[in-house]
Design an enzyme around this catalytic site. Structure first.
Site, PDB file in Angstrom:
ATOM      1  N   LYS A   1      25.921   2.142  -4.663  1.00 14.45           N
ATOM      2  CA  LYS A   1      26.091   1.003  -3.753  1.00 14.45           C
ATOM      3  C   LYS A   1      27.176   0.065  -4.281  1.00 14.45           C
ATOM      4  O   LYS A   1      27.402   0.006  -5.485  1.00 14.45           O
ATOM      5  CB  LYS A   1      24.773   0.208  -3.680  1.00 14.45           C
ATOM      6  CG  LYS A   1      23.659   0.882  -2.917  1.00 14.45           C
ATOM      7  CD  LYS A   1      22.423  -0.007  -2.889  1.00 14.45           C
ATOM      8  CE  LYS A   1      21.270   0.653  -2.148  1.00 14.45           C
ATOM      9  NZ  LYS A   1      21.512   0.850  -0.709  1.00 14.45           N
TER      10      LYS A   1
ATOM     11  N   ARG B   1      13.527   8.345   1.920  1.00 16.52           N
ATOM     12  CA  ARG B   1      12.932   9.394   2.755  1.00 16.52           C
ATOM     13  C   ARG B   1      12.569  10.613   1.916  1.00 16.52           C
ATOM     14  O   ARG B   1      11.634  11.351   2.244  1.00 16.52           O
ATOM     15  CB  ARG B   1      13.891   9.751   3.900  1.00 16.52           C
ATOM     16  CG  ARG B   1      15.201  10.345   3.469  1.00 16.52           C
ATOM     17  CD  ARG B   1      16.278  10.237   4.542  1.00 16.52           C
ATOM     18  NE  ARG B   1      16.792   8.877   4.672  1.00 16.52           N
ATOM     19  CZ  ARG B   1      17.701   8.496   5.575  1.00 16.52           C
ATOM     20  NH1 ARG B   1      18.200   9.380   6.422  1.00 16.52           N
ATOM     21  NH2 ARG B   1      18.108   7.255   5.618  1.00 16.52           N
TER      22      ARG B   1
HETATM   23  N1  BES Z   1      16.916   0.822   0.084  1.00 19.42           N
HETATM   24  C1  BES Z   1      17.932   1.107   1.021  1.00 19.42           C
HETATM   25  C2  BES Z   1      17.775   0.369   2.348  1.00 19.42           C
HETATM   26  C3  BES Z   1      17.839  -1.135   2.291  1.00 19.42           C
HETATM   27  C4  BES Z   1      19.002  -1.805   2.606  1.00 19.42           C
HETATM   28  C5  BES Z   1      16.707  -1.879   2.013  1.00 19.42           C
HETATM   29  C6  BES Z   1      19.039  -3.188   2.592  1.00 19.42           C
HETATM   30  C7  BES Z   1      16.746  -3.254   2.006  1.00 19.42           C
HETATM   31  C8  BES Z   1      17.911  -3.912   2.299  1.00 19.42           C
HETATM   32  C9  BES Z   1      17.956   2.608   1.310  1.00 19.42           C
HETATM   33  O1  BES Z   1      17.560   3.419   0.261  1.00 19.42           O
HETATM   34  C10 BES Z   1      19.357   2.971   1.645  1.00 19.42           C
HETATM   35  O2  BES Z   1      20.179   2.842   0.775  1.00 19.42           O
HETATM   36  N2  BES Z   1      19.599   3.414   2.877  1.00 19.42           N
HETATM   37  C11 BES Z   1      20.897   3.782   3.299  1.00 19.42           C
HETATM   38  C12 BES Z   1      20.788   5.104   4.031  1.00 19.42           C
HETATM   39  C13 BES Z   1      22.123   5.759   4.308  1.00 19.42           C
HETATM   40  C14 BES Z   1      22.771   6.162   3.004  1.00 19.42           C
HETATM   41  C15 BES Z   1      21.904   6.972   5.178  1.00 19.42           C
HETATM   42  C16 BES Z   1      21.415   2.688   4.216  1.00 19.42           C
HETATM   43  O3  BES Z   1      20.625   2.097   4.949  1.00 19.42           O
HETATM   44  O4  BES Z   1      22.594   2.389   4.144  1.00 19.42           O
HETATM   45 MN    MN Z   2      19.163   3.861  -1.037  1.00 15.95          MN
END
Ligand code: BES
Ligand code: MN
Ligand code: ZN
Length: 494
Positions: free
Chosen positions: A272, A346
Site C-alpha cells: 500500500k 477474502r
Molecule cells: N483492508 C483493506 C480494505 C480497507 C481499506 C479497510 C480502507 C479499511 C479502510 C483490504 O485488505 C484491501 O486492501 N482491499 C483492497 C482490495 C483490492 C486490492 C482488490 C482495496 O479495497 O483496495
Molecule cells: Mn489489503
C-alpha cells in the site's frame, strides 16, 4: 482522562449535591425533576432568556439557585415525543455523560412529564453513559490538565427503578462487548499481533466461553492454504480462534459469526502507499466485533448457542511473502490465483468460513470484515455494506441496523458479478479489479459458504474512523456488537 461512571437507579433524588440533569420534551412543558431540583423556578426564566425549547440534545446549563439541593442544573432536550426513537435514549445518556465537568455526583431525572419512560429506556440511558465514558488513553503518559474526576457517582431517578436495575445488567454486558471491540481496534499493531489477539479470545473463558486456538500446524493439516498464504510474509504466526457460547438448549444448532482479523495490512508485496497506512491497524475490526459480541452474549447469559471464529494474521512483505501469480489451495479444495496480495481479507475468510460451515453446520453464518476500500467510496462511513444469500436474514439485519443505529445498506450479488473473478489459471482469482470492488469481494466469499444462510458485512467504513456520536468518541467504533446482539435477541431468543 475521562471519568468512570458508577450507576444506580432510585425512585427519588439523593441528598448529596452535584449536577442535576433534567430531561425535557420540546415545547412549553416542564422538565423531569423540576419540582425537586429547581424550587426557585430558575429554569423557566433561563429558558425564556436563552430561547431554550428542548430541541433534541440541546443543553441549557445553569448555576443552581441557593434553594436547590444541587450545584448545577442542566436541562437536556429530547425533542418531540412522537419523534423519539430507541437510539435517542442512548444518545441522551451519552450526552449527559459529557456534561459532568468537575462534578463527582450526577443525578439524571427520567420522569419526564407527559412521557412514560420504560425500564429498558432507562437502562439505555445508562448504556449511553458507559459507552461515552470509554476513551483510549493507555499510551498517554502525560495526563492532561482536564480536571474531570476519576469517578462519577450517577443516580438515575425513575419510577421503574427496580426493573431498570435488572435491565442495566444486560446493558453492562453490551457496554463491555462494545468497549472491548473498540479497545482492540485502537491498540497499536506492535502490541496486538495474532497471538496476542488469540490471548484476548482465550480470556473469554472466565465468562464461560469455550475457546480453542488453532496454531499453524493444525491449520496446515486442515489444508488452510488461503489463510496461511497471507500469513507467510510475517514473522508472527497466524492463529484461528474458535469460541463457543452454549447458552441455548443442548444440541441446538448454533448461530455463527466469523471475523477478519488482519492485525496489520501493509498490502504485502502489492504494498500500500505510505499515507494513512497506520489506519491498517484497524484491519481486524471484524474480528474485534466478533469477540466483543461473544463477550456480550456470555456476559448477559444469552439463551442461544453461538460460535465465533477469528482468522488472525498479519499481511507483511518479506522474502517469504506470497507473490502475485501464486496459486494457493483453500481448505475447500478450490484453488485461488493471487492477483493482488492486498486482497488478503477474502483469503483469510475463505478458510475461516469453510471451516465454520463444515464443523458447525450453523443455522446462519455472518461474517464481518474491513474488506474493501470500495465500500467507503459507495457508502462512506454511515452504512456498512450488507451482502446476503438469504432475504429473511438480510431483512432481520436491516431491521436490527435501524434499531441500533448501526446501519446497513444491502448490495447486490449475482452470476454476472461472479464471472468477473473466474481465473485463467485456477478456479478463481482474488481480485476482479477496480469496478464493483465490494461486490466481487462478496462473490468471492460466497464461493466458500455452500448452502448456509449467510451474510457478509463490509465494515471498512464503519469499524473505524466513523463520525463521533453522543455515545462514541473513539476511533475504533465497536460497530457490529450492538447490531448483532440485537439480531440475536430479535431472532433467536424471542
Ligand atoms: N483492508 C483493506 C480494505 C480497507 C481499506 C479497510 C480502507 C479499511 C479502510 C483490504 O485488505 C484491501 O486492501 N482491499 C483492497 C482490495 C483490492 C486490492 C482488490 C482495496 O479495497 O483496495
Ligand atoms: Mn489489503
Ligand atoms: Zn485488509
Amino acid at each position: 482522562m475521562s471519568s468512570q461512571f458508577t450507576i444506580r437507579f432510585a425512585p427519588s433524588a439523593p441528598q448529596e449535591a452535584g449536577l442535576a440533569v433534567l430531561l425535557k420534551l420540546k415545547g412549553d412543558g416542564a422538565p423531569a425533576g423540576a419540582a425537586t431540583a429547581d424550587p426557585g423556578a430558575v429554569i423557566g426564566k433561563a429558558s425564556a432568556v436563552s430561547a431554550y425549547s428542548g430541541k433534541q440534545m440541546a443543553v441549557l446549563d445553569i448555576l443552581a439557585p441557593h434553594q436547590s439541593p444541587f450545584d448545577r442544573i442542566v436541562v437536556l432536550g429530547l425533542g418531540k415525543a412522537d419523534e423519539l426513537k430507541a437510539l435517542d435514549w442512548l444518545r441522551a445518556g451519552g450526552k449527559a455523560a459529557s456534561l459532568t465537568k468537575r462534578a463527582e455526583r450526577m443525578t439524571v431525572f427520567l420522569d419526564v412529564p407527559g412521557l412514560d419512560v420504560s425500564a429498558e429506556q432507562a437502562a439505555d440511558v445508562a448504556l449511553g453513559m458507559l459507552l461515552r465514558a470509554y476513551s483510549f488513553d493507555a499510551y498517554k503518559t502525560k495526563k492532561d490538565d482536564d480536571k474531570a474526576p476519576a469517578q462519577v457517582a450517577v443516580t438515575i431517578v425513575t419510577a421503574a427503578h427496580e426493573q431498570a436495575a435488572a435491565a442495566f445488567e444486560q446493558a453492562q454486558a453490551v457496554a463491555g462487548g462494545v468497549n472491548l471491540a473498540r479497545e482492540l481496534v485502537n491498540l497499536p499493531p506492535n502490541v496486538l499481533g495474532p497471538e496476542e489477539f488469540a490471548d484476548r479470545a482465550r480470556a473469554l473463558e472466565t465468562l464461560g466461553v469455550e475457546v480453542e486456538i488453532l496454531p499453524e500446524k493444525e491449520m496446515q493439516e486442515l489444508g488452510m492454504g488461503a489463510l496461511l498464504g497471507v500469513a507467510q510474509g510475517s514473522a508472527r504466526p497466524a492463529r484461528l480462534a474458535v469460541m463457543q457460547w452454549k447458552g441455548g438448549t443442548e444440541g441446538e444448532t448454533p448461530v455463527s459469526f466469523v471475523g477478519k482479523g488482519v492485525v496489520f495490512d501493509t498490502g504485502g508485496i502489492s504494498i500500500k502507499p505510505g499515507a494513512g497506512m497506520e489506519d491498517m491497524k484497524g484491519d481486524m475490526g471484524g474480528a474485534a466485533a466478533v469477540i466483543g459480541l461473544m463477550h456480550t452474549l456470555a456476559a448477559r447469559k444469552a439463551k442461544v448457542n453461538a460460535v465465533g471464529i477469528l482468522g488472525l494474521v498479519e499481511n507483511m512483505p518479506d522474502g517469504n511473502a506470497q507473490r502475485p501469480g501464486d496459486i494457493v489451495t483453500s481448505m475447500s479444495g478450490q484453488t485461488i490465483e493471487i492477483i493482488n496480495t492486498d486482497a488478503e481479507g477474502r483469503l483469510v475468510l475463505a478458510d475461516a468460513l469453510w471451516y465454520c460451515k463444515e464443523r458447525f453446520k450453523p443455522r446462519i453464518m455472518i461474517n464481518l470484515a474491513t474488506l474493501t476500500g470500495a465500500i467507503l467510496v459507495a457508502l462512506g462511513n454511515l452504512h456498512a455494506g450488507l451482502f446476503s444469500n438469504d432475504d429473511e436474514l438480510a431483512e432481520s439485519l436491516l431491521a436490527a441496523g435501524e434499531e441500533t443505529g448501526e446501519k446497513l445498506w444491502r448490495m447486490p450479488l449475482g452470476k454476472d458479478y461472479d464471472k468477473i473473478i473466474d481465473s485463467k489459471f485456477a478456479d478463481m482469482k482474488n481480485s476482479g479489479g477496480r469496478l464493483a470492488g465490494s461486490i466481487t469481494a462478496a462473490q468471492f466469499l460466497k464461493r466458500f459458504v455452500g448452502e448456509t444462510a449467510w451474510a457478509h458485512l463490509d465494515v471498512a467504513g464503519t469499524a473505524m474512523n466513523s463520525p463521533a456520536t453522543e455515545f462514541n468518541q473513539s476511533w475504533g467504533s465497536g460497530y457490529g456488537v450492538r447490531l448483532l446482539d440485537q439480531l440475536v435477541r430479535d431472532r433467536y431468543e424471542a
